[in-house]
Design an enzyme around this catalytic site. Sequence first.
Site, PDB file in Angstrom:
ATOM      1  N   ASP A   1       0.838  -1.205   0.000  1.00  0.00           N
ATOM      2  CA  ASP A   1       0.000   0.000   0.000  1.00  0.00           C
ATOM      3  C   ASP A   1       0.871   1.253   0.000  1.00  0.00           C
ATOM      4  O   ASP A   1       2.059   1.197   0.310  1.00  0.00           O
ATOM      5  CB  ASP A   1      -0.886   0.007   1.250  1.00  0.00           C
ATOM      6  CG  ASP A   1      -1.997  -1.025   1.161  1.00  0.00           C
ATOM      7  OD1 ASP A   1      -2.265  -1.493   0.044  1.00  0.00           O
ATOM      8  OD2 ASP A   1      -2.578  -1.343   2.210  1.00  0.00           O
TER       9      ASP A   1
ATOM     10  N   LYS B   1      -3.814   3.224  -3.799  1.00  0.00           N
ATOM     11  CA  LYS B   1      -4.904   3.779  -4.611  1.00  0.00           C
ATOM     12  C   LYS B   1      -4.960   5.287  -4.549  1.00  0.00           C
ATOM     13  O   LYS B   1      -5.993   5.876  -4.722  1.00  0.00           O
ATOM     14  CB  LYS B   1      -6.225   3.193  -4.136  1.00  0.00           C
ATOM     15  CG  LYS B   1      -6.283   1.701  -4.272  1.00  0.00           C
ATOM     16  CD  LYS B   1      -7.587   1.181  -3.736  1.00  0.00           C
ATOM     17  CE  LYS B   1      -7.555  -0.321  -3.602  1.00  0.00           C
ATOM     18  NZ  LYS B   1      -8.034  -0.764  -2.305  1.00  0.00           N
TER      19      LYS B   1
ATOM     20  N   MET C   1      -8.520   7.828   9.329  1.00  0.00           N
ATOM     21  CA  MET C   1      -9.018   8.472   8.103  1.00  0.00           C
ATOM     22  C   MET C   1     -10.100   9.511   8.418  1.00  0.00           C
ATOM     23  O   MET C   1     -11.209   9.456   7.874  1.00  0.00           O
ATOM     24  CB  MET C   1      -9.556   7.422   7.127  1.00  0.00           C
ATOM     25  CG  MET C   1      -8.481   6.484   6.621  1.00  0.00           C
ATOM     26  SD  MET C   1      -9.132   5.157   5.597  1.00  0.00           S
ATOM     27  CE  MET C   1      -9.587   3.960   6.843  1.00  0.00           C
TER      28      MET C   1
HETATM   29  C1  LIG Z   1      -6.386   2.552   5.300  1.00  0.00           C
HETATM   30  S1  LIG Z   1      -6.085   2.991   7.002  1.00  0.00           S
HETATM   31  C2  LIG Z   1      -4.943   1.728   7.400  1.00  0.00           C
HETATM   32  C3  LIG Z   1      -4.723   1.575   8.867  1.00  0.00           C
HETATM   33  C4  LIG Z   1      -3.628   0.555   9.179  1.00  0.00           C
HETATM   34  N1  LIG Z   1      -4.042  -0.770   8.739  1.00  0.00           N
HETATM   35  C5  LIG Z   1      -3.242   0.529  10.646  1.00  0.00           C
HETATM   36  O1  LIG Z   1      -3.498  -0.485  11.318  1.00  0.00           O
HETATM   37  O2  LIG Z   1      -2.660   1.505  11.126  1.00  0.00           O
HETATM   38  C6  LIG Z   1      -5.062   4.415   6.798  1.00  0.00           C
HETATM   39  C7  LIG Z   1      -5.262   5.417   7.934  1.00  0.00           C
HETATM   40  O3  LIG Z   1      -4.571   4.999   9.096  1.00  0.00           O
HETATM   41  C8  LIG Z   1      -4.091   6.128   9.787  1.00  0.00           C
HETATM   42  N2  LIG Z   1      -2.627   6.067   9.828  1.00  0.00           N
HETATM   43  C9  LIG Z   1      -1.843   5.120   9.283  1.00  0.00           C
HETATM   44  N3  LIG Z   1      -0.552   5.360   9.574  1.00  0.00           N
HETATM   45  C10 LIG Z   1      -0.521   6.484  10.317  1.00  0.00           C
HETATM   46  C11 LIG Z   1       0.495   7.245  10.943  1.00  0.00           C
HETATM   47  N4  LIG Z   1       1.789   6.875  10.886  1.00  0.00           N
HETATM   48  N5  LIG Z   1       0.140   8.350  11.627  1.00  0.00           N
HETATM   49  C12 LIG Z   1      -1.149   8.737  11.730  1.00  0.00           C
HETATM   50  N6  LIG Z   1      -2.149   8.053  11.173  1.00  0.00           N
HETATM   51  C13 LIG Z   1      -1.860   6.945  10.479  1.00  0.00           C
HETATM   52  C14 LIG Z   1      -4.570   7.359   9.027  1.00  0.00           C
HETATM   53  O4  LIG Z   1      -5.824   7.750   9.556  1.00  0.00           O
HETATM   54  C15 LIG Z   1      -4.710   6.787   7.629  1.00  0.00           C
HETATM   55  O5  LIG Z   1      -5.599   7.556   6.841  1.00  0.00           O
END
Ligand SMILES: C[S@@+](CC[C@H](N)C(=O)[O-])C[C@H]1O[C@@H](n2cnc3c(N)ncnc32)[C@H](O)[C@@H]1O
Length: 265
Positions: free
Chosen positions: A40, A62, A176
């Site tokens: 991703d 995406k 998100m």
């Molecule tokens: C599609 S989701 C995936 C989440 C991922 N599977 C997880 O467990 O962290 C993506 C969202 O996770 C959050 N996110 C992922 N990495 C992040 C980070 N390092 N700092 C802040 N938010 C994060 C944000 O809200 C982002 O839009």
Amino acid sequence: MSTTAQKGTVYLVGAGPGDPELLTLRALRLLESADVVFHDDLVTDEVLALVHRHALVTSVGKRCGRPRITQAGIHALMIESAKAGQSVVRLKSGDPLIFGRAGEELAALRAAGIAFEIVPGVTAALAAGAALALPLTDRKSASKLIFATGHHAEGKTSAPVWTGSLPEDATLVMYMPGRDTARIAEELRAAGVASDMPCAAISHAARPEQQVAACALQDLDELSCGPAPLMLMIGRAMAPLLDGEAVETLELPLREAFESLTDKR
Ligand SMILES: C[S@@+](CC[C@H](N)C(=O)[O-])C[C@H]1O[C@@H](n2cnc3c(N)ncnc32)[C@H](O)[C@@H]1O
């Protein structure tokens, strides 16, 4: 359980928040041995640097203006690669089972009769708590932890992140959340959340560029949040951020760790 990636198997692997030091050993061993990696957008270059140099590495993200790959297209790539006898890592940021469409991918693999394994990762919320030295639960004030997103199935992207009442002793983590903090503040007020409820916006959690902004709910409309990836956390457990007790980022050690790992390549 074999420590190296097996031919014909798909591994749904959690890449954590970006710092390679936060990968599991199992994730590292799979990255070092897989033939193919589909990742991703949020997976960092520092994590990808650990992939075997002969592996085929493909972004199936995406966003960022790239041609949109459909979810069905991702399923087909994984299934065809496994059927061709390759070992496949499907690399997802954070934990693969948190807001990552893993349910659809597992259903497709099951339907195609492909062997799979899931390797957990550190989800962004937990990485943020650690990087900020901020417990997400508190014996006195926060006995519930809720992970939520407003990003639902296609066509419902503007759905509310939170509806209904929110327990006073909950920490609500919004993945998100989008950029419209005024709308989220409105949702929380409609849920009866107190105007002094601490709120935090954490951008790039557990990465060198981490940014944190905090305020009470009454000021959330105006909160200046950092860039994506971004999450919001709401609850009394965030109070130390308002008092200025936490928020020390691990900027320097993290940057050094990233650089030393990248240098080894
Ligand atoms: C599609 S989701 C995936 C989440 C991922 N599977 C997880 O467990 O962290 C993506 C969202 O996770 C959050 N996110 C992922 N990495 C992040 C980070 N390092 N700092 C802040 N938010 C994060 C944000 O809200 C982002 O839009």
